[in-house]
Write an enzyme that holds these catalytic residues in place. Structure first.
Site, PDB file in Angstrom:
ATOM      1  CE  LYS A 269     -71.970 -24.879 -17.069  1.00 35.93           C
ATOM      2  NZ  LYS A 269     -73.426 -24.174 -16.980  1.00 35.93           N
TER       3      LYS A 269
ATOM      4  CD  GLU B  10     -65.126 -28.481 -20.264  1.00 30.62           C
ATOM      5  OE1 GLU B  10     -64.455 -29.748 -19.376  1.00 30.62           O
ATOM      6  OE2 GLU B  10     -65.970 -28.232 -19.736  1.00 30.62           O
TER       7      GLU B  10
ATOM      8  CB  SER C  26     -81.010 -23.959 -15.142  1.00 32.59           C
ATOM      9  OG  SER C  26     -80.189 -22.760 -16.174  1.00 32.59           O
TER      10      SER C  26
HETATM   11  C1  LIG Z   1     -73.920 -23.810 -18.502  1.00 33.77           C
HETATM   12  C2  LIG Z   1     -75.013 -23.635 -17.786  1.00 33.77           C
HETATM   13  C3  LIG Z   1     -75.479 -23.706 -18.730  1.00 33.77           C
HETATM   14  C4  LIG Z   1     -75.878 -24.296 -19.824  1.00 33.77           C
HETATM   15  O1  LIG Z   1     -75.607 -25.434 -20.098  1.00 33.77           O
HETATM   16  P1  LIG Z   1     -75.826 -26.943 -20.241  1.00 33.77           P
HETATM   17  O2  LIG Z   1     -75.537 -27.831 -20.077  1.00 33.77           O
HETATM   18  O3  LIG Z   1     -77.139 -27.093 -21.311  1.00 33.77           O
HETATM   19  O4  LIG Z   1     -77.346 -26.749 -19.353  1.00 33.77           O
HETATM   20  C5  LIG Z   1     -77.010 -23.396 -18.552  1.00 33.77           C
HETATM   21  N1  LIG Z   1     -77.627 -22.439 -17.891  1.00 33.77           N
HETATM   22  C6  LIG Z   1     -76.629 -22.186 -16.603  1.00 33.77           C
HETATM   23  C7  LIG Z   1     -76.939 -21.228 -15.227  1.00 33.77           C
HETATM   24  C8  LIG Z   1     -74.995 -22.229 -16.559  1.00 33.77           C
HETATM   25  O5  LIG Z   1     -74.541 -22.356 -15.843  1.00 33.77           O
END
Ligand SMILES: *Cc1c(COP(=O)(O)O)cnc(C)c1O
Length: 410
Positions: A88, A110, A381
């Site tokens: 993020k 948000e 992610s």
């Molecule tokens: C917020 C988040 C997501 C989901 O958001 P996307 O916009 O679909 O990437 C996925 N993995 C992590 C670690 C997150 O913090």
């Protein structure tokens, strides 16, 4: 139209907002397109990425896991090693730099689970901008650790008391703020959704993940003579997936697989899977895409063990790529995600965020169907430290409960 700016992706996307928001969105679109063509902007972005975010993030060969599975080799793109623990921050850094370039002194955002709020607050602390994060009262109560970190970074966490007091209501409150404050304020949306230019802008700021992966495939996988068959990423709003896939979209290969939250099973109604026929076209929060809607067209409640995947809509570009078939979709349940998290923790010494663990579960399934001459790259992610209160509760309920009781007595 610039190569970065689409507005519509097939029938999805667009800008469905109140008249008052047209001015700031036009201004943002112009600034974004201009910045993308300016080398000085990219130089500044790259400098912060390498010194503050921790880029490039590594790609790890999950050797022990791959051997045991016996099919394709699995590689993990460790986005979780970025500052604040997830992808993020790539988008937060990009948008804050853009806001500064536009002469804004204040950022609003948000947040649902709080991850986007934490990343935004960290970047605002570093770059010296005032920061207000709108968060539903219910989420504030559930996500206390992230509220703590945001406040530590100096952000104001503004409780949202309207509606169901969760993410959707926080977005509405942020839009209301922005309508009266855009002269000095930028609204920093956290995923590849919302009215244009946000889906394009967030993709571009997350595409660094895909570009690094492309280079790492060339240096780590190609020389072994292996074929990279698939890239796998979890999909909430879609920002980590679209950034990871971005450099590969125009080619026919590799397979691009998005994994949605199957929750307790799609038959139970407790899930957040919008593709594969479950979502319906709708216009919600300023853009057209596929949403989970009930008979009356109202947005449905969702469920996932991971706080970041339980969003009722999907980013418009991924919805379109799903319809065209360039991106395939799959689902993992809560139980499968928790299983995959434990599998890789034991064998590789890494903890997947619960969101990313949905991608890990699909990768295990895919690897079994493929040969050892092939490779799969999963986007981790985020890292799972943030999920301690959920994961420990799920995997060791008695021990965790005892710990919390002792803590409360201190
Ligand atoms: C917020 C988040 C997501 C989901 O958001 P996307 O916009 O679909 O990437 C996925 N993995 C992590 C670690 C997150 O913090």
């Amino acid at each position: 139209m610039s190569e970065y700016y689409h507005d519509y992706f097939g029938e999805f996307g667009g800008r469905y907002v109140a008249e008052v928001l047209r001015t700031p969105l036009d201004e943002l679109e112009a600034a974004f397109v201009e910045a993308m063509d300016d080398d000085a902007f990219h130089d500044e972005l790259n400098a912060i990425a390498s010194t503050f975010v921790g880029r490039p993030t590594p790609m790890l060969y999950a050797e022990n896991s791959s051997r045991e599975i016996g099919g394709a080799r699995i590689y993990l793109k460790l986005e979780g090693l970025a500052n604040t623990g997830a992808h993020k921050i790539n988008n937060a850094v990009g948008q804050v730099l853009l806001a500064k370039r536009m002469g804004k002194s204040r950022i609003i955002a948000e947040t649902g689970a709080g991850q986007h709020g934490v990343a935004t607050a960290a970047v605002c602390a570093k770059m010296g901008l005032e920061c207000t994060v709108y968060m539903g009262e219910v989420d504030i109560a559930r996500q206390r650790p992230n509220v703590f970190w945001m406040e530590l970074f100096g952000a104001k966490v503004a409780p949202v008391t309207g509606g169901q007091r969760t993410l959707k209501d926080a977005v509405n409150e942020a839009l209301r703020d922005w309508a009266g404050s855009f002269a000095n304020t930028h609204y920093l949306i956290g995923s590849a959704l919302g009215p244009s230019p946000y889906p394009d802008m967030v993709r571009e700021f997350q595409a660094v993940v895909g570009r690094e992966t492309q280079a790492q495939i060339a240096s780590m996988i190609d020389p072994l003579g292996l074929k990279t068959t698939a890239l796998v990423a979890c999909v909430g709003g879609g920002s980590n997936a679209i950034g990871f896939f971005a450099p590969f979209l125009k080619a026919a290969t590799p397979r691009l697989v998005g994994v949605e939250a199957g929750g307790r099973g799609t038959g139970t109604g407790q899930h957040a899977a919008r593709m594969l026929g479950l979502g319906r076209p709708g216009i919600v929060q300023g853009y057209k895409s596929l949403f989970l809607l009930d008979e009356d067209g109202q947005v449905q409640d969702t469920h996932s063990v991971s706080a970041g995947l339980d969003y009722p809509g999907i980013g418009p570009q991924l919805a379109s790529l799903g319809m065209s078939g360039r991106v395939e979709f799959a689902r993992a349940t809560d139980a499968e995600a928790l299983e995959a998290l434990q599998f890789f923790a034991r064998r590789e010494g890494v903890i997947f965020a619960l969101e990313s663990a949905h991608g890990a579960a699909e990768a295990i399934r895919l690897a079994r169907e493929l040969s050892p001459a092939e490779a799969i790259v999963v986007n981790m992610s985020g890292r799972g430290d943030k999920d301690l209160f959920i994961t420990a509760h799920e995997l060791n309920p008695d021990g965790w409960r005892e710990f919390l009781i002792q803590e409360a007595k201190r």
